[in-house]
Write an enzyme that holds these catalytic residues in place. Structure first.
Site, PDB file in Angstrom:
ATOM      1  N   ASP A 288       0.877  -1.160   0.000  1.00  0.00           N
ATOM      2  CA  ASP A 288       0.000   0.000   0.000  1.00  0.00           C
ATOM      3  C   ASP A 288       0.925   1.225   0.000  1.00  0.00           C
ATOM      4  O   ASP A 288       2.155   1.100   0.082  1.00  0.00           O
ATOM      5  CB  ASP A 288      -0.960  -0.004   1.196  1.00  0.00           C
ATOM      6  CG  ASP A 288      -2.178   0.906   0.921  1.00  0.00           C
ATOM      7  OD1 ASP A 288      -2.134   1.675  -0.063  1.00  0.00           O
ATOM      8  OD2 ASP A 288      -3.159   0.847   1.675  1.00  0.00           O
TER       9      ASP A 288
HETATM   10  C1  BGC Z   1      -4.985   3.304   0.099  1.00  0.00           C
HETATM   11  C2  BGC Z   1      -5.216   2.255  -0.949  1.00  0.00           C
HETATM   12  C3  BGC Z   1      -5.123   2.876  -2.316  1.00  0.00           C
HETATM   13  C4  BGC Z   1      -3.775   3.551  -2.465  1.00  0.00           C
HETATM   14  C5  BGC Z   1      -3.570   4.168  -3.822  1.00  0.00           C
HETATM   15  C6  BGC Z   1      -3.723   4.095  -0.161  1.00  0.00           C
HETATM   16  O1  BGC Z   1      -3.612   5.175   0.700  1.00  0.00           O
HETATM   17  O2  BGC Z   1      -4.920   2.674   1.364  1.00  0.00           O
HETATM   18  O3  BGC Z   1      -6.455   1.646  -0.756  1.00  0.00           O
HETATM   19  O4  BGC Z   1      -5.314   1.899  -3.299  1.00  0.00           O
HETATM   20  O5  BGC Z   1      -3.671   4.547  -1.486  1.00  0.00           O
HETATM   21  O6  BGC Z   1      -4.318   5.295  -3.999  1.00  0.00           O
END
Ligand code: BGC
Length: 754
Positions: A288
């Site tokens: 993530d």
């Molecule tokens: C979130 C994810 C997301 C990623 C990309 C993160 O902060 O937890 O769910 O896919 O950002 O935007």
């Protein structure tokens, strides 16, 4: 490492091998692997590390020319993937730069396609309330078509985190509290996005997230610590991930949290032992946002090299937005903390995904301006959005049958009022995730607000309708309240649109108070004064509490944040064009102090039957029951359940048990009912939940029509993870419950024989 018991593991692995799109066409997979190896052999270490690096585009404006810096890094082979980039033309520029590098490896573009791409559908939690898997699959198919036509290749969805805490802002992104429903939704979403062929440019690779445990953040505070037994992990958290893996999701995303002390991104237990080895899944795992780097903040890695070594060794492959691999992976290799073979394996997974998506054969196959023009926001997509929104709404109360409003209704003057009657902030109907949807020209005319559609629809039916615009700050100040007092004086029915702001839900939007904010309850009291018929429409992303309304407002409809077609769908439901059929995918508590409150809890040794009962498990000052239980939702008709039968009263271990029930529509209008099957293992080797959902079917019945619904309870459904972490069933008595929600059920039983 405890293993899944042999027969299930074998069955699952075989089914998985044949069902997985990665392996469905053996020859082309062989060919892909050959090409991957050929390419890998030519790559330098820096190029390999570049492929493991994913970098954000500019999501804030969506219109920037690809930043020079980004472009020069792409040209230098330092980037394998770009995420959250919204500008179509810039994606072409970037892809050209990638294809122009020494080995011409194309970029893969990732994006959070959470509830639609350009055409905005209801939030995922709302969609789950439809319990309509075909509808959910269709929505994701549309989202994939739009996102694919706009140059995205990879959806950071579905989010399959089970959550029991409405304080957590990301409750809105999942399918609620139940692993069985969550698993069916996960499969439907993967099928919708990926279709049956990832090689088509109308499909997107999915990324199941957040692996794992993210929904159990302590105190509902986003990113917080998660600590749970392996038994709970396997029984509650992992099933939707496993279902998505089995459905062929091409990728997984790590979670931000620690799980039992280990940051999920560096959890070998989660990524290698369970996902790759136990489940036999072969895809790509992406971190993530900077979650590799955050292992250092967690205090579980000392520096970039250490974090890189630990995350790669756990089985994670690609670094999202952190640059940790870029800075640390080479050092980790040089110091012997990772091997070249480990890096190669991760690179293989990235390349394989790009081959599977056809990006090597045609890097611009998702970047055709004509297709983009012809695809985005097709009128038929809006129809699907309207249907989805109407099917997702949940009727919680309808005392006196206020709804539906028909020409025969005893009301003449209707006032529509409240902060969400006609909010000009588009996000109020669409959630935080639409921020990055790539529609810089967003204008509010794309959203049909409740007032817009409901007013004209009701007027066409002969009602006199006034929309009173108040509470523009969403909280309702004193002046708003005095306007409301006047505006509602001469109305016979007041429709009060309350709830929470779209920007208050989603990532990093945890709250400690889940009651209606500001003076919204006072607004309801004003509207309903003197027992005036009142309909409360709730625009929400999570369970909220509204005890006064529960007691005093005749009708309550949960409309969620329902996207572009909110107003039209609301008009459809309010006027009975669509008979509501949504059922809560998550418990609505009475107060925040009850949280976590979920239907599939264990019994205590001292269950409480009534509030305040001493020496039992409960509160002195609040009941332990919810305001509205899991699976709950009313219709404009009623359904009766009869003849609950179990095919065998004493089935043998390993046999499948059939459970049937007759469902009859007892009202005057056709309606859809979600028939739900629950079980309780009465005396297992460990304590088992008081109820567990094991089947559901959504059926449509005309007035007076009956249908027999039959469920199959397979040996797998009677099994659970026991104290030795073996997945097995115990002989003994089982209760079976069937009904239209998790509380009001018919009951039968059988005894599983050794
Ligand atoms: C979130 C994810 C997301 C990623 C990309 C993160 O902060 O937890 O769910 O896919 O950002 O935007």
């Amino acid at each position: 490492m405890k293993k899944i018991s042999a027969p299930f593991f074998l069955l699952f692995s075989l089914a998985f091998f044949f069902a997985h799109p990665l392996f469905s066409q053996k020859t082309s997979v062989k060919e892909i692997d050959r090409r991957v190896e050929e390419l890998l052999a030519k790559m330098t270490l820096d190029e390999k590390i570049g492929q493991l690096n994913q970098v954000p585009g500019d999501i804030s404006t969506g219109t920037d020319v690809a930043k020079d810096d980004l472009l020069s890094q792409i040209k230098a082979g330092k980037i394998g993937s770009v995420l959250s980039h919204t500008n179509f033309d810039n994606k072409i520029v970037m892809q050209r730069a990638a294809v122009g590098t020494r080995l011409g490896i194309p970029l893969i573009f990732g994006f959070d396609v959470i509830h639609g791409y350009k055409t905005i559908f209801p939030i995922p939690l709302a969609q789950a309330a439809s319990w309509d898997m075909a509808m959910i699959e269709n929505i994701e198919r549309i989202a994939a078509e739009e996102a694919g036509a706009d140059g995205q290749n990879w959806a950071f969805a579905p989010m399959v985190d089970i959550a029991r805490d409405p304080r957590w802002g990301r409750v809105m992104e999942g399918a609620g509290e139940d692993p069985f429903l969550g698993s069916r939704v996960a499969e439907a979403r993967v099928r919708g996005f990926q279709g049956d062929d990832l090689g088509k440019n109308t499909t997107l690779a999915t990324c199941v997230k957040h692996y794992a445990g993210y929904g159990f953040a302590e105190g509902g505070r986003d990113y917080n610590t998660v600590d749970m037994s392996e038994q709970r992990l396997r029984e509650i958290v992992l099933p939707p991930f496993q279902a998505a893996a089995k459905a062929g999701s091409a990728t997984f995303m790590n979670a931000f949290n620690t799980l039992n002390g280990v940051p999920a991104s560096m959890s070998k237990h989660l990524v290698t032992d369970i996902l790759r080895n136990e489940w036999g899944w072969k895809g790509l795992v992406v971190s993530d946002w900077n979650s590799f780097g955050e292992t250092i903040v967690h205090g579980a890695a000392s520096d970039d090299a250490d974090a890189s070594a630990k995350c790669l060794s756990a089985g994670s492959d690609m670094d999202m937005a952190g640059g940790t691999f870029l800075r640390g992976l080479k050092k980790a290799l040089e110091s012997g903390r990772v091997t070249q073979a480990q890096i190669d394996n991760a690179v293989r997974r990235v390349l394989r995904l790009k081959f599977m998506l056809g990006l090597f054969d045609d890097p611009f196959r998702y970047l055709d301006p004509k297709r983009r023009e012809a695809t985005l926001e097709k009128p038929e997509y809006r129809l699907a959005a309207r249907e989805a929104a109407a099917k997702s709404m949940v009727l919680l109360k309808n005392d006196g049958g206020i709804l539906p409003l028909t020409p025969e209704s005893p009301f003449k003057n209707i006032t529509i009022i409240g902060p969400y009657a006609d909010s000009r902030d588009h996000k109020d109907y669409m959630s935080f995730w639409t921020l990055g949807i790539g529609n810089p020209d967003y204008d509010t005319t794309k959203i049909v607000t409740p007032a817009m559609s409901l007013k004209s629809t009701l007027e066409e039916m002969g009602f006199q309708v006034t929309v009173t615009e108040i509470c523009l700050d969403a909280a309702c100040n004193e002046k708003d309240l005095s306007v409301a007092m006047k505006a509602t004086t001469s109305s016979d029915l007041v429709i009060v649109c309350v709830g929470e702001r779209g920007i208050d839900c989603g990532e990093s939007r945890s709250i400690s108070d889940i009651s209606l904010k500001g003076n919204q309850e006072t607004l309801l009291r004003i509207a309903a004064r003197g027992n005036k018929p009142t309909l409360m429409v709730l625009f929400n992303s999570r369970p909220l509490v509204f005890p006064w309304a529960d007691e005093n407002v005749q009708s309550i409809l949960v409309a969620w944040q329902s996207g572009y077609e909110t107003g039209n769908a609301l008009a459809d439901v309010v006027t009975g064009k669509v008979n509501p059929s949504g059922k809560l995918p998550i418990t609505f508590p009475r107060s925040v102090g009850q949280v976590p409150l979920y239907y599939n809890h264990l019994n205590t040794g001292r269950p409480q039957s009534q509030m305040g009962q001493m020496w039992t498990s409960g509160y002195l000052d609040a009941p332990s029951t919810p305001a509205y239980p899991f699976g709950y939702g009313l219709s404009y008709t009623t359904f009766s359940y009869s003849n609950l039968t179990v095919s065998k009263s004493q089935p043998k271990m390993g046999e499948t048990v059939e459970v049937s029930v007759n469902v009859t529509n007892r009202g005057n209008v056709a309606g859809e009912e979600v028939v739900q099957l629950y079980i309780h293992d009465v005396a297992a080797d460990i304590a088992r939940p008081v109820k567990e959902l094991k089947g559901f079917e959504k059926i449509k019945l005309n007035p007076a029509e009956s249908r027999t619904v039959t469920f199959k309870l397979t040996p797998e459904e009677l099994s659970y993870w026991n104290a030795d972490l073996k997945f097995k069933a115990d002989p003994g008595k089982f209760k079976v419950f069937v009904g239209g929600n998790s509380r009001d059920v018919k009951e039968a039983e059988f005894e599983l024989m050794p």
